[in-house]
Write a protein that holds these residues in place. Structure first.
Motif, PDB file in Angstrom:
ATOM      1  N   SER A  87       4.803   3.969   3.424  1.00 53.24           N
ATOM      2  CA  SER A  87       4.620   4.636   2.267  1.00 53.24           C
ATOM      3  C   SER A  87       2.963   4.835   1.874  1.00 53.24           C
ATOM      4  CB  SER A  87       5.192   3.116   1.362  1.00 53.24           C
ATOM      5  OG  SER A  87       4.824   3.326   0.191  1.00 53.24           O
ATOM      6  N   ALA A  88       2.527   3.815   2.146  1.00 51.90           N
ATOM      7  CA  ALA A  88       0.665   3.579   2.120  1.00 51.90           C
ATOM      8  C   ALA A  88       0.205   5.148   2.976  1.00 51.90           C
ATOM      9  CB  ALA A  88       0.041   2.991   2.838  1.00 51.90           C
ATOM     10  N   ALA A  89       0.606   5.404   4.337  1.00 54.07           N
ATOM     11  CA  ALA A  89       0.301   6.649   4.603  1.00 54.07           C
ATOM     12  C   ALA A  89      -0.128   8.200   4.197  1.00 54.07           C
ATOM     13  CB  ALA A  89       0.979   6.947   6.482  1.00 54.07           C
ATOM     14  N   PRO A  90       1.635   8.754   3.932  1.00 51.95           N
ATOM     15  CA  PRO A  90       0.713   9.789   2.752  1.00 51.95           C
ATOM     16  C   PRO A  90      -0.133   9.503   1.887  1.00 51.95           C
ATOM     17  CG  PRO A  90       3.713   8.766   3.347  1.00 51.95           C
ATOM     18  CD  PRO A  90       2.433   7.683   3.934  1.00 51.95           C
ATOM     19  N   LYS A  91      -0.356   8.708   1.348  1.00 53.39           N
ATOM     20  CA  LYS A  91      -0.920   8.069   0.133  1.00 53.39           C
ATOM     21  C   LYS A  91      -2.576   8.630   0.920  1.00 53.39           C
ATOM     22  CE  LYS A  91       2.350   5.077  -2.557  1.00 53.39           C
ATOM     23  NZ  LYS A  91       2.965   5.139  -1.774  1.00 53.39           N
ATOM     24  N   LEU A  92      -2.577   7.517   1.698  1.00 49.65           N
ATOM     25  CA  LEU A  92      -3.797   7.649   2.242  1.00 49.65           C
ATOM     26  C   LEU A  92      -4.367   8.766   3.379  1.00 49.65           C
ATOM     27  CD1 LEU A  92      -3.612   4.196   3.574  1.00 49.65           C
ATOM     28  CD2 LEU A  92      -5.539   5.203   2.264  1.00 49.65           C
ATOM     29  N   ILE A  93      -3.367   9.466   3.161  1.00 51.28           N
ATOM     30  CA  ILE A  93      -3.939  10.723   4.535  1.00 51.28           C
ATOM     31  C   ILE A  93      -4.166  12.612   3.249  1.00 51.28           C
ATOM     32  CG2 ILE A  93      -3.258  10.379   6.625  1.00 51.28           C
ATOM     33  CD1 ILE A  93      -0.683  12.026   5.772  1.00 51.28           C
ATOM     34  N   GLY A  94      -3.661  11.442   1.868  1.00 49.21           N
ATOM     35  CA  GLY A  94      -3.513  12.943   0.949  1.00 49.21           C
ATOM     36  C   GLY A  94      -2.141  13.487   1.099  1.00 49.21           C
ATOM     37  N   HIS A  95      -1.310  13.242   1.477  1.00 50.77           N
ATOM     38  CA  HIS A  95       0.342  14.345   1.554  1.00 50.77           C
ATOM     39  C   HIS A  95       0.508  15.410   0.495  1.00 50.77           C
ATOM     40  CE1 HIS A  95       4.248  15.685   2.969  1.00 50.77           C
ATOM     41  NE2 HIS A  95       3.258  15.708   4.346  1.00 50.77           N
ATOM     42  N   ALA A 100      -3.829   2.051  -0.484  1.00 53.32           N
ATOM     43  CA  ALA A 100      -4.971   0.795   0.306  1.00 53.32           C
ATOM     44  C   ALA A 100      -4.110  -0.498   0.222  1.00 53.32           C
ATOM     45  CB  ALA A 100      -6.250   0.805  -0.218  1.00 53.32           C
ATOM     46  N   LEU A 101      -3.593  -0.395  -1.176  1.00 57.39           N
ATOM     47  CA  LEU A 101      -2.968  -1.868  -1.807  1.00 57.39           C
ATOM     48  C   LEU A 101      -1.553  -1.764  -0.760  1.00 57.39           C
ATOM     49  CD1 LEU A 101      -3.515  -1.633  -5.474  1.00 57.39           C
ATOM     50  CD2 LEU A 101      -4.382  -3.658  -4.146  1.00 57.39           C
ATOM     51  N   GLU A 102      -1.082  -0.389  -0.437  1.00 58.14           N
ATOM     52  CA  GLU A 102      -0.193  -0.774   0.066  1.00 58.14           C
ATOM     53  C   GLU A 102       0.030  -0.999   1.877  1.00 58.14           C
ATOM     54  OE1 GLU A 102       3.382   1.766  -2.149  1.00 58.14           O
ATOM     55  OE2 GLU A 102       1.722   2.628   0.014  1.00 58.14           O
ATOM     56  N   LEU A 103      -1.234  -0.603   3.055  1.00 57.18           N
ATOM     57  CA  LEU A 103      -1.488  -0.977   3.626  1.00 57.18           C
ATOM     58  C   LEU A 103      -1.528  -2.389   4.252  1.00 57.18           C
ATOM     59  CD1 LEU A 103      -2.073   0.127   6.809  1.00 57.18           C
ATOM     60  CD2 LEU A 103      -4.214   1.262   6.273  1.00 57.18           C
ATOM     61  N   ALA A 104      -2.674  -2.890   3.005  1.00 51.83           N
ATOM     62  CA  ALA A 104      -3.597  -4.293   3.259  1.00 51.83           C
ATOM     63  C   ALA A 104      -2.409  -5.254   3.009  1.00 51.83           C
ATOM     64  CB  ALA A 104      -4.239  -4.643   2.466  1.00 51.83           C
ATOM     65  N   GLY A 105      -1.457  -4.963   2.070  1.00 52.43           N
ATOM     66  CA  GLY A 105      -0.066  -5.751   1.578  1.00 52.43           C
ATOM     67  C   GLY A 105       0.524  -5.383   2.793  1.00 52.43           C
ATOM     68  N   ALA A 106       0.642  -4.422   3.700  1.00 51.73           N
ATOM     69  CA  ALA A 106       1.201  -4.006   4.862  1.00 51.73           C
ATOM     70  C   ALA A 106       1.140  -5.211   6.220  1.00 51.73           C
ATOM     71  CB  ALA A 106       1.587  -3.381   5.572  1.00 51.73           C
ATOM     72  N   ILE A 107       0.070  -5.268   6.108  1.00 50.61           N
ATOM     73  CA  ILE A 107      -0.881  -6.071   6.613  1.00 50.61           C
ATOM     74  C   ILE A 107      -1.088  -7.477   7.102  1.00 50.61           C
ATOM     75  CG2 ILE A 107      -3.328  -6.725   7.974  1.00 50.61           C
ATOM     76  CD1 ILE A 107      -4.367  -3.751   7.700  1.00 50.61           C
ATOM     77  N   LEU A 145       9.151  -4.824   6.546  1.00 49.32           N
ATOM     78  CA  LEU A 145       8.356  -4.315   5.731  1.00 49.32           C
ATOM     79  C   LEU A 145       7.173  -3.718   5.456  1.00 49.32           C
ATOM     80  CD1 LEU A 145      10.017  -6.598   3.078  1.00 49.32           C
ATOM     81  CD2 LEU A 145      10.680  -4.296   3.230  1.00 49.32           C
ATOM     82  N   ALA A 146       6.802  -4.402   7.182  1.00 41.64           N
ATOM     83  CA  ALA A 146       5.007  -4.180   7.027  1.00 41.64           C
ATOM     84  C   ALA A 146       5.181  -2.358   7.281  1.00 41.64           C
ATOM     85  CB  ALA A 146       4.088  -4.939   7.897  1.00 41.64           C
ATOM     86  N   LEU A 147       6.104  -2.170   8.609  1.00 42.92           N
ATOM     87  CA  LEU A 147       6.042  -1.050   8.825  1.00 42.92           C
ATOM     88  C   LEU A 147       6.579  -0.427   7.916  1.00 42.92           C
ATOM     89  CD1 LEU A 147       8.244  -2.200  12.170  1.00 42.92           C
ATOM     90  CD2 LEU A 147       5.755  -1.319  12.597  1.00 42.92           C
ATOM     91  N   PHE A 148       7.278  -0.100   6.995  1.00 39.18           N
ATOM     92  CA  PHE A 148       7.421   0.409   6.217  1.00 39.18           C
ATOM     93  C   PHE A 148       5.897   0.815   4.587  1.00 39.18           C
ATOM     94  CE2 PHE A 148       8.595   1.204   1.734  1.00 39.18           C
ATOM     95  CZ  PHE A 148       9.217   2.461   1.643  1.00 39.18           C
TER      96      PHE A 148
END
Length: 145
Positions: free
Chosen positions: A41-49, A71-78, A33-36
């Protein structure tokens, strides 16, 4: 009647530890889930895809909400892979997935509404297995751990 065995720190140490199987299952789920959440999930939002932009425009909140959610998804993943934060992270991500479910049902007519529901299940398993970590974190924050 107050004794040391009723303090939150003592309650943390007295609560049953998860079995080896439960621990390993939760660990695998945490990593997957951290990878997902971090990559898919987070990467497309953070790069503005463009796909993320279109979705958040349809919701009506625009770019700021897309970046915040990413950002919340990335923080949660970490936090999922940090032992003491794993349980509370799973709970926070469940909250985020409930918000995603509401958005899917209201803004997109139920399209892809199953995705957040499917993600809630393993997050709930992690939260349950890691409840001792959550209790320990709570005790530390209160200054009793």
């Amino acid at each position: 009647m107050s004794d040391a065995s009723t303090t939150p720190a003592a309650a943390v140490s007295e609560s049953p530890r998860p079995s080896r199987r439960a621990h390993l299952t939760a660990r695998v789920l945490q990593i997957v889930l951290a990878l997902f959440f971090g990559i898919a999930s987070a990467a497309p939002k953070l790069i503005g895809h463009s796909s993320a932009k279109e979705s958040f425009d349809a919701i009506g909140f625009g770019d700021w909400f897309m970046y915040l959610t990413g950002a919340l998804e990335l923080a949660g993943a970490i936090a999922l892979v940090i032992p003491i934060l794993s349980g509370v992270s799973a709970l926070a991500l469940i909250g985020l997935m409930i918000g995603a479910l509401i958005a899917q049902l209201t803004a997109f007519g139920g399209q892809n509404a199953l995705t957040p529901v499917v993600l809630i299940v393993p997050l709930a398993v992690i939260a349950r297995v890691r409840r001792n970590h959550t209790a320990e974190l709570s005790a530390r924050i209160r200054g009793r751990g």
